[in-house]
Design a protein around this motif. Structure first.
Motif, PDB file in Angstrom:
ATOM      1  N   ASN A  91      19.579  45.885  41.588  1.00 31.56           N
ATOM      2  CA  ASN A  91      19.852  46.253  40.197  1.00 31.56           C
ATOM      3  C   ASN A  91      18.583  46.528  39.399  1.00 31.56           C
ATOM      4  N   GLY A  92      17.440  46.229  39.984  1.00 32.59           N
ATOM      5  CA  GLY A  92      16.181  46.486  39.287  1.00 32.59           C
ATOM      6  C   GLY A  92      15.717  45.353  38.400  1.00 32.59           C
ATOM      7  N   VAL A  93      16.239  44.144  38.637  1.00 33.04           N
ATOM      8  CA  VAL A  93      15.802  42.980  37.864  1.00 33.04           C
ATOM      9  C   VAL A  93      14.455  42.512  38.404  1.00 33.04           C
ATOM     10  N   ASN A  94      13.460  42.506  37.567  1.00 30.04           N
ATOM     11  CA  ASN A  94      12.104  42.184  38.004  1.00 30.04           C
ATOM     12  C   ASN A  94      11.859  40.681  38.067  1.00 30.04           C
ATOM     13  N   GLY A  95      11.028  40.282  39.018  1.00 30.22           N
ATOM     14  CA  GLY A  95      10.516  38.911  39.062  1.00 30.22           C
ATOM     15  C   GLY A  95      11.390  37.882  39.726  1.00 30.22           C
ATOM     16  N   LEU A  96      12.533  38.276  40.315  1.00 27.37           N
ATOM     17  CA  LEU A  96      13.423  37.290  40.938  1.00 27.37           C
ATOM     18  C   LEU A  96      12.750  36.640  42.141  1.00 27.37           C
ATOM     19  N   ILE A  97      12.940  35.328  42.250  1.00 24.02           N
ATOM     20  CA  ILE A  97      12.345  34.570  43.363  1.00 24.02           C
ATOM     21  C   ILE A  97      13.408  33.660  43.947  1.00 24.02           C
ATOM     22  N   MET A  98      13.489  33.611  45.280  1.00 23.33           N
ATOM     23  CA  MET A  98      14.345  32.630  45.953  1.00 23.33           C
ATOM     24  C   MET A  98      13.549  31.338  46.119  1.00 23.33           C
ATOM     25  N   LEU A  99      14.147  30.236  45.679  1.00 24.48           N
ATOM     26  CA  LEU A  99      13.475  28.945  45.732  1.00 24.48           C
ATOM     27  C   LEU A  99      14.122  28.024  46.754  1.00 24.48           C
ATOM     28  N   SER A 100      13.299  27.274  47.455  1.00 17.96           N
ATOM     29  CA  SER A 100      13.784  26.239  48.364  1.00 17.96           C
ATOM     30  C   SER A 100      14.160  24.996  47.556  1.00 17.96           C
ATOM     31  N   GLU A 101      14.777  24.047  48.216  1.00 14.30           N
ATOM     32  CA  GLU A 101      15.153  22.790  47.560  1.00 14.30           C
ATOM     33  C   GLU A 101      13.932  22.110  46.940  1.00 14.30           C
ATOM     34  N   SER A 102      12.826  22.096  47.672  1.00 10.23           N
ATOM     35  CA  SER A 102      11.628  21.410  47.176  1.00 10.23           C
ATOM     36  C   SER A 102      11.044  22.120  45.946  1.00 10.23           C
ATOM     37  N   ARG A 103      11.129  23.444  45.919  1.00  9.37           N
ATOM     38  CA  ARG A 103      10.591  24.184  44.763  1.00  9.37           C
ATOM     39  C   ARG A 103      11.478  24.016  43.540  1.00  9.37           C
ATOM     40  N   VAL A 104      12.792  23.894  43.776  1.00  9.63           N
ATOM     41  CA  VAL A 104      13.691  23.591  42.657  1.00  9.63           C
ATOM     42  C   VAL A 104      13.330  22.240  42.065  1.00  9.63           C
ATOM     43  N   LYS A 105      13.066  21.264  42.920  1.00 12.07           N
ATOM     44  CA  LYS A 105      12.718  19.920  42.474  1.00 12.07           C
ATOM     45  C   LYS A 105      11.439  19.902  41.648  1.00 12.07           C
ATOM     46  N   LYS A 106      10.504  20.766  42.001  1.00 11.54           N
ATOM     47  CA  LYS A 106       9.255  20.826  41.235  1.00 11.54           C
ATOM     48  C   LYS A 106       9.505  21.368  39.827  1.00 11.54           C
ATOM     49  N   MET A 107      10.443  22.310  39.719  1.00 12.04           N
ATOM     50  CA  MET A 107      10.730  22.901  38.414  1.00 12.04           C
ATOM     51  C   MET A 107      11.685  22.044  37.585  1.00 12.04           C
ATOM     52  N   GLU A 108      12.675  21.458  38.263  1.00 13.03           N
ATOM     53  CA  GLU A 108      13.671  20.618  37.596  1.00 13.03           C
ATOM     54  C   GLU A 108      13.897  19.374  38.456  1.00 13.03           C
ATOM     55  N   PRO A 109      13.068  18.348  38.291  1.00 11.84           N
ATOM     56  CA  PRO A 109      13.117  17.175  39.172  1.00 11.84           C
ATOM     57  C   PRO A 109      14.463  16.450  39.201  1.00 11.84           C
ATOM     58  N   ARG A 110      15.263  16.589  38.147  1.00  9.23           N
ATOM     59  CA  ARG A 110      16.517  15.832  38.070  1.00  9.23           C
ATOM     60  C   ARG A 110      17.721  16.627  38.563  1.00  9.23           C
ATOM     61  N   VAL A 111      17.485  17.850  39.022  1.00  7.56           N
ATOM     62  CA  VAL A 111      18.576  18.718  39.469  1.00  7.56           C
ATOM     63  C   VAL A 111      18.691  18.691  40.989  1.00  7.56           C
ATOM     64  N   ASN A 112      19.900  18.504  41.495  1.00  7.26           N
ATOM     65  CA  ASN A 112      20.168  18.563  42.933  1.00  7.26           C
ATOM     66  C   ASN A 112      20.608  19.968  43.316  1.00  7.26           C
ATOM     67  N   LEU A 167      17.676  29.200  36.490  1.00  3.81           N
ATOM     68  CA  LEU A 167      17.907  28.858  37.888  1.00  3.81           C
ATOM     69  C   LEU A 167      19.392  29.024  38.184  1.00  3.81           C
ATOM     70  N   ILE A 168      19.717  29.884  39.139  1.00  4.83           N
ATOM     71  CA  ILE A 168      21.088  29.980  39.649  1.00  4.83           C
ATOM     72  C   ILE A 168      21.099  29.194  40.935  1.00  4.83           C
ATOM     73  N   ILE A 169      21.807  28.093  40.957  1.00  2.00           N
ATOM     74  CA  ILE A 169      21.650  27.123  42.045  1.00  2.00           C
ATOM     75  C   ILE A 169      22.816  27.145  43.038  1.00  2.00           C
ATOM     76  N   ALA A 170      22.483  26.824  44.272  1.00  6.31           N
ATOM     77  CA  ALA A 170      23.477  26.592  45.324  1.00  6.31           C
ATOM     78  C   ALA A 170      23.437  25.115  45.674  1.00  6.31           C
ATOM     79  N   ILE A 171      24.611  24.499  45.782  1.00  9.95           N
ATOM     80  CA  ILE A 171      24.630  23.057  46.040  1.00  9.95           C
ATOM     81  C   ILE A 171      24.813  22.719  47.515  1.00  9.95           C
ATOM     82  N   ASP A 172      25.131  23.735  48.346  1.00  5.97           N
ATOM     83  CA  ASP A 172      25.247  23.487  49.785  1.00  5.97           C
ATOM     84  C   ASP A 172      24.961  24.780  50.539  1.00  5.97           C
TER      85      ASP A 172
END
Length: 375
Positions: free
Chosen positions: A112-133, A90-95
């Motif tokens: 660049n041809g990197v496969n599978g990249l997904i942009m995640l919303s705040e709520s989806r980040v929380k589902k994957m890493e509940p303790r990460v803001n 996860l490459i995260i943005a804090i604001d």
């Protein structure tokens, strides 16, 4: 004077990969390493990450070799029973300001041809890493970690099984062009100084690669390395529990590194780092008081971490071609025939993603030897 076909200087991951690749089809190869074993410097002092190729400019060697090398590395690990985990990153943005930078990075990764990249919303980040803001994140499913020591040990073993020789505790002190090859002077910890003659020299000397090039007469300003030190701190097991992914901040544009990130190792323990500090000399000492700076850096997205949870781990030094606040510099992988040194191949500035790219770099060096008719 002993005569050999190929001398490879440096038994880090680049030198080992090149040695293993070339020894499949060539004989009389000697690898020279100044340390008592392989991978004692940059190759063993890093995050052990298999990168996906998100960060690097299109058409750069760093991108090309990272994309190819990552795929080769996962395949190599499978075939040779080397431990790895495709954790995802996860490459995260804090604001919201960082979200703009994140969106640009996402587009670069896609281009660049990197496969599978997904942009995640705040709520989806929380589902994957509940303790990460985080305000949002890029998810890179192909990013992983692996056992670098076992990888290098396997490469060294393959090289030696193919008839290659490794001379440890041996340092190159001079290189002179002689006829169609090179006379290499070395100092051995047991035998003292001696010379050998080689048709081909491949400079994989890492932190010392610019000096090795200069020994041969290739002292170029563009080859001058800058040392960028990165310290790591470890997170207490109680606070690191349940962090499942690599977590990176949005990278800086100052030529240092990718920012202090969160890296689970193969045992599940968590490291923080590296930071980036340009230094004049190589040293691996860690100032324990830097824990406060590490805390400040990660507290924005790991709010549960306290100063008492962080303790010093290890450090490494990256051989960078760009200095602080300077722009992107690519790997130098070059046959020096146009400079009047046929059969001399330089690998300089092999830093991140050099570990990921190592098997691809080895293939590139092999192709150079074939296309140039070197061996």
């Amino acid at each position: 004077m002993e005569k050999v076909n190929i001398v490879i200087i440096g038994a880090g991951v680049a030198g080992l990969s090149v040695a293993a690749e070339l020894s499949r089809t060539h004989k009389d190869i000697v690898m020279i390493e100044r340390n008592p074993s392989f991978g004692q410097e940059t190759s063993s002092r890093n995050s052990e990450v298999i990168h996906a190729g998100i960060y690097y400019p299109k058409d750069s060697l760093k991108l090309k070799t990272c994309l190819e090398g990552g795929a080769l590395l996962y395949e190599f690990c499978e075939q040779n029973n080397i431990s790895y985990k495709r954790l995802g990153k996860l490459i995260i943005a804090i604001d919201k300001n960082e979200m703009k930078d994140l969106e640009k990075l996402f587009l670069r990764g896609r281009e660049n041809g990197v496969n599978g990249l997904i942009m995640l919303s705040e709520s989806r980040v929380k589902k994957m890493e509940p303790r990460v803001n985080a305000e949002g994140a890029i998810y890179s499913p192909s990013t992983g970690i692996f056992d670098t020591h076992s990888f290098m040990k396997c490469l060294a073993s393959s090289f030696e099984k193919n008839g290659g020789q490794v001379s440890y505790n041996t340092e190159v002190t001079a290189i002179a062009k002689m006829g169609s090859g090179y006379e290499i002077t070395v100092t051995d910890s047991q035998e003292g100084g001696f010379t050998l003659y080689s048709n081909v020299v491949i400079n994989c000397a890492g932190l010392n690669s610019d000096k090795v090039a200069a020994f041969a007469g290739l002292k170029k300003a563009e080859y001058k390395l800058k040392y960028c030190k990165g310290d790591y701190f470890r997170l207490s097991n109680s606070k690191g529990a349940n962090i499942k992914h690599l977590i990176y901040p949005v990278p800086k544009e100052d030529g240092g590194g990718l920012g202090i990130h969160v890296t689970p190792d193969l045992s599940g323990s968590i490291r923080l780092g590296p930071d980036d500090e340009y230094v004049e000399k190589v040293n691996y000492k860690i100032d324990p008081s830097k824990a406060a700076l590490f805390l400040k850096s990660v507290k924005t997205y790991l709010p549960f971490v306290e100063l008492s949870d962080i303790y010093p781990d290890t450090s490494g030094v990256r051989p960078k071609l760009q200095g602080k606040d300077e722009g992107f510099r690519d790997f130098i992988i070059r046959h020096e025939d146009e400079s009047g040194f046929p059969g001399f191949i330089n690998l300089i500035g092999i830093e991140s993603p050099g570990l990921t790219a190592s098997l691809s770099i080895a293939k590139m060096v092999s192709d150079i030897t074939k296309s140039g008719g070197i061996v």
